[in-house]
Design an enzyme around this catalytic site. Structure first.
Site, PDB file in Angstrom:
ATOM      1  N   CYS A  69       0.830  -1.216   0.000  1.00  0.00           N
ATOM      2  CA  CYS A  69       0.000   0.000   0.000  1.00  0.00           C
ATOM      3  C   CYS A  69       0.864   1.264   0.000  1.00  0.00           C
ATOM      4  O   CYS A  69       1.568   1.536   0.980  1.00  0.00           O
ATOM      5  CB  CYS A  69      -0.913  -0.045   1.227  1.00  0.00           C
ATOM      6  N   CYS A  72       0.078   3.676   2.820  1.00  0.00           N
ATOM      7  CA  CYS A  72       0.575   3.115   4.087  1.00  0.00           C
ATOM      8  C   CYS A  72       2.057   3.406   4.254  1.00  0.00           C
ATOM      9  O   CYS A  72       2.513   3.769   5.344  1.00  0.00           O
ATOM     10  CB  CYS A  72       0.352   1.608   4.133  1.00  0.00           C
TER      11      CYS A  72
END
Length: 146
Positions: A69, A72
């Site tokens: 991600c 993230c």
């Protein structure tokens, strides 16, 4: 011992009673002597997470994330820096949703990064998406009432 907090050792998972007024005094584990706060988030698997939530008394700020991600990865340094701002009033934890899919499902994590504040064993606040450090710290403190 007046107003003790129960702190779970990040090294050996032992429960430690520490007076709330002494949290900022670099407390150490009574069993293994490791520092109870390291100024960084703890990467935990489900068993250790459940021990922390079930036995610890501090509010826990959880970052549900995944390696693949992009947002993230962008959030990771901010979350790590927030640990230095929020400890010792919080325990910061990172949960890899790919490795801990059952835990992510238990908390109904549908998008990442998702931050969850857990206090008293239950979820008290949730925020999805990237946040800057000041906003993250303000949001977490407000969510936990501290």
């Amino acid at each position: 011992m007046a107003d003790p907090e129960i702190l779970i050792c990040p090294a050996c998972d032992a429960a430690n009673r520490v007076p709330h007024a002494r949290l900022a005094d670099a407390p150490r584990c009574g069993k293994c002597k490791a520092l109870l706060f390291e100024g960084r988030p703890l990467a935990l698997e489900a068993r250790r997470f459940d021990r922390l939530i079930g036995s610890g008394t501090l509010p826990v700020l959880v970052d549900f994330w995944a390696e693949w991600c992009g947002p993230c990865k962008a959030m990771a340094p901010t979350f790590a820096a927030a640990a230095r701002d929020l400890e010792p009033g919080f325990r910061l934890v990172k949960i890899d949703t790919e490795a801990e899919q059952a835990l992510a499902q238990r908390y109904a994590i549908w998008s990442i990064p998702t931050l969850v504040v857990i206090a008293g064993g239950g979820e008290v606040a949730r925020q999805s998406g990237v946040m800057d450090r000041a906003s993250l710290v303000r949001w977490a403190r407000g969510a936990a009432g501290s």
